[in-house]
Design an enzyme around this catalytic site. Structure first.
Site, PDB file in Angstrom:
ATOM      1  N   GLY A  11       0.826  -1.213   0.000  1.00 27.46           N
ATOM      2  CA  GLY A  11       0.000   0.000   0.000  1.00 27.46           C
ATOM      3  C   GLY A  11       0.855   1.255   0.000  1.00 27.46           C
ATOM      4  N   ASN A  33      -3.011  -8.361  -0.112  1.00 25.62           N
ATOM      5  CA  ASN A  33      -3.892  -9.034  -1.075  1.00 25.62           C
ATOM      6  C   ASN A  33      -4.158  -8.157  -2.304  1.00 25.62           C
ATOM      7  OD1 ASN A  33      -5.614  -7.110  -0.139  1.00 25.62           O
ATOM      8  ND2 ASN A  33      -7.274  -8.501   0.440  1.00 25.62           N
ATOM      9  N   VAL A  58      -4.685 -11.412   5.098  1.00 30.17           N
ATOM     10  CA  VAL A  58      -4.445 -11.556   6.535  1.00 30.17           C
ATOM     11  C   VAL A  58      -5.667 -12.129   7.268  1.00 30.17           C
ATOM     12  CG1 VAL A  58      -5.074  -9.168   7.098  1.00 30.17           C
ATOM     13  CG2 VAL A  58      -3.391 -10.340   8.505  1.00 30.17           C
ATOM     14  N   LYS A 110       1.488 -13.427  19.471  1.00 32.92           N
ATOM     15  CA  LYS A 110       1.488 -14.197  20.724  1.00 32.92           C
ATOM     16  C   LYS A 110       2.312 -15.477  20.549  1.00 32.92           C
ATOM     17  CE  LYS A 110      -2.048 -16.851  22.804  1.00 32.92           C
ATOM     18  NZ  LYS A 110      -3.473 -17.097  22.606  1.00 32.92           N
ATOM     19  N   TYR A 150     -15.218   1.447   8.744  1.00 33.64           N
ATOM     20  CA  TYR A 150     -13.810   1.741   9.023  1.00 33.64           C
ATOM     21  C   TYR A 150     -13.620   2.156  10.483  1.00 33.64           C
ATOM     22  CZ  TYR A 150      -9.132   3.717   8.061  1.00 33.64           C
ATOM     23  OH  TYR A 150      -7.780   3.999   8.045  1.00 33.64           O
ATOM     24  N   THR A 180      -2.370  11.458   5.764  1.00 32.60           N
ATOM     25  CA  THR A 180      -0.989  11.352   5.288  1.00 32.60           C
ATOM     26  C   THR A 180      -1.013  11.410   3.769  1.00 32.60           C
ATOM     27  OG1 THR A 180      -0.441  10.003   7.206  1.00 32.60           O
ATOM     28  CG2 THR A 180       1.058   9.839   5.338  1.00 32.60           C
ATOM     29  N   ARG A 191      -9.003  10.661  -2.131  1.00 33.35           N
ATOM     30  CA  ARG A 191      -8.556  11.556  -1.057  1.00 33.35           C
ATOM     31  C   ARG A 191      -8.402  12.966  -1.597  1.00 33.35           C
ATOM     32  NH1 ARG A 191      -4.881   7.110   0.693  1.00 33.35           N
ATOM     33  NH2 ARG A 191      -5.496   6.573   2.809  1.00 33.35           N
TER      34      ARG A 191
HETATM   35  N1  UDP Z   1     -12.625  16.590  -0.011  1.00 34.85           N
HETATM   36  C1  UDP Z   1     -12.891  17.607  -0.917  1.00 34.85           C
HETATM   37  N2  UDP Z   1     -12.761  17.337  -2.254  1.00 34.85           N
HETATM   38  C2  UDP Z   1     -12.332  16.141  -2.730  1.00 34.85           C
HETATM   39  C3  UDP Z   1     -12.047  15.100  -1.803  1.00 34.85           C
HETATM   40  C4  UDP Z   1     -12.209  15.362  -0.462  1.00 34.85           C
HETATM   41  O1  UDP Z   1     -13.255  18.726  -0.537  1.00 34.85           O
HETATM   42  O2  UDP Z   1     -12.243  15.991  -3.954  1.00 34.85           O
HETATM   43  C5  UDP Z   1     -12.756  16.889   1.416  1.00 34.85           C
HETATM   44  C6  UDP Z   1     -13.550  15.846   2.212  1.00 34.85           C
HETATM   45  O3  UDP Z   1     -14.940  16.152   2.159  1.00 34.85           O
HETATM   46  C7  UDP Z   1     -12.966  16.031   3.599  1.00 34.85           C
HETATM   47  C8  UDP Z   1     -11.507  16.397   3.339  1.00 34.85           C
HETATM   48  O4  UDP Z   1     -11.455  16.850   1.983  1.00 34.85           O
HETATM   49  O5  UDP Z   1     -13.586  17.086   4.293  1.00 34.85           O
HETATM   50  C9  UDP Z   1     -10.532  15.224   3.510  1.00 34.85           C
HETATM   51  O6  UDP Z   1     -11.040  14.149   2.786  1.00 34.85           O
HETATM   52  P1  UDP Z   1     -10.254  12.797   2.549  1.00 34.85           P
HETATM   53  O7  UDP Z   1     -11.144  11.906   1.753  1.00 34.85           O
HETATM   54  O8  UDP Z   1      -8.896  13.062   2.006  1.00 34.85           O
HETATM   55  O9  UDP Z   1     -10.013  12.154   4.003  1.00 34.85           O
HETATM   56  P2  UDP Z   1     -10.806  12.175   5.403  1.00 34.85           P
HETATM   57  O10 UDP Z   1     -10.000  13.100   6.242  1.00 34.85           O
HETATM   58  O11 UDP Z   1     -12.195  12.669   5.210  1.00 34.85           O
HETATM   59  O12 UDP Z   1     -10.751  10.772   5.875  1.00 34.85           O
END
Ligand code: UDP
Length: 317
Positions: A11, A33, A58, A110, A150, A180, A191
């Protein structure tokens, strides 16, 4: 040479961790995987005699008990879909890897008397009512919603680690990873940083969800990996929980502007609907990691973003 297992080692964060452990002269066995990880992230390691890739899951006890993993001294358990788009595309797999997968890893630790680090997440704080978040904050998460596969399975993973610590005296620690970013983030993981940069490079609209006043704090991957290594190897970390992240906080509006400027992009900035249960703010209090691990992020956001922009530009050539 000591053997280390990295689950989720193909990843984004896992592959950088494998790089770093190999540089430090460990034998690394990567279990993945490839659901959201990619063989591309570890391609450069496949010829390294100290690196072994196991294509497996896993959650399968027979895989975890196979001879690849015997004689292990340290286990980093990072396997899980981690971006909101990924874990909502694979909600069952997410539940399973963080529950059954974590139990399998704790059992292996363990059996082998190995030290283990369980990767948790800032998502355990939900939409936090305490700001910034300290490790002692219990969180404000929704157990019955789109993010709960999650959040709740990671909370279960923490709880399982607690039980194994108490009952079996395991040498375990938990790390709560905050947002990150960096090279090897999937282009389409949804993201915010990967979306904004790829939209900006292609001069497509930069999509801000909601009014863009929500905040996040972003840690460059090399800093995060150093924190993971310190959390595993520093004396006195057994039974502890650490926030790892960068406390510099940005609104999504400011982030969009910054990325547009840095890429010299002609993109428009547009607003889209805010996804449900999207936390309004998030920033780690990292004073515990500073105190115990002598760790804090050193990569400035402009430097980290530039490296990430360069990575995506190279991909699209
Ligand atoms: N976000 C956004 N535009 C995008 C993708 C995400 O404005 O194209 C916003 C999302 O709504 C959140 C923040 O950016 O408020 C961070 O989103 P991300 O999915 O990176 O991770 P999160 O912190 O929410 O797990």
């Amino acid at each position: 040479m000591q053997k280390i297992i990295v689950t989720g080692g193909a990843g984004f964060i896992g592959s950088h961790l494998c790089d770093s452990l190999l540089e430090n002269n460990y034998k690394v066995v990567c279990l993945d995987n490839l659901l959201t990880g990619s063989k591309k992230n570890i391609e450069h390691l496949l010829d390294n005699p100290n690196f072994e890739f196991v294509d497996g899951d896993v959650i399968q006890q027979s895989t975890v008990n196979s001879q690849h993993f015997s004689g292990v001294s340290y286990i980093f358990h990072l396997a899980s879909p981690a971006s909101p788009v990924d874990y909502q595309s694979y909600p069952e797999e997410t539940l399973m890897v963080n529950s059954l997968g974590t139990i399998n890893i704790l059992e292996l630790a363990k059996k082998e008397r190995a030290k283990v680090l369980i990767a948790s997440t800032s998502e355990v704080y939900g939409d936090p009512l305490e700001h910034p978040q300290k490790e002692t904050y219990w969180g404000n998460s929704n157990s019955f919603g789109p993010r709960s596969c999650y959040d709740e399975s990671k909370r279960f993973a923490e709880s399982a680690t607690y039980v194994y610590l108490q009952k079996y005296n395991l040498d375990a620690r938990v790390v709560r990873i905050f947002n990150t970013y960096g090279p090897r983030m999937q282009v389409n993981d949804g993201r915010v940083i990967s979306n904004f940069i790829n939209q900006a490079i292609k001069n497509e609209p930069i999509t801000i969800y909601g009014d863009g006043t929500q905040t996040r704090s972003f840690c460059f991957v090399s800093d995060l990996v150093e924190g993971l290594i310190k959390a595993m190897f520093t004396e006195g970390t057994t039974g502890e929980v650490f926030n790892l992240g960068n406390p510099e906080e940005y609104s999504m509006n400011d982030l969009a502007k910054k990325i547009k400027e840095m890429t010299d992009s002609a993109s428009d900035i547009v607003n889209k609907e805010l996804p449900p249960d999207d936390p309004k703010q998030r920033r780690p209090d990292i004073s515990k990691a500073e105190r115990y691990l002598n760790w804090k992020p050193t990569v400035k956001v402009n430097e980290g973003l530039q490296k990430t922009i360069d990575y995506y530009k190279n991909l699209s050539i």
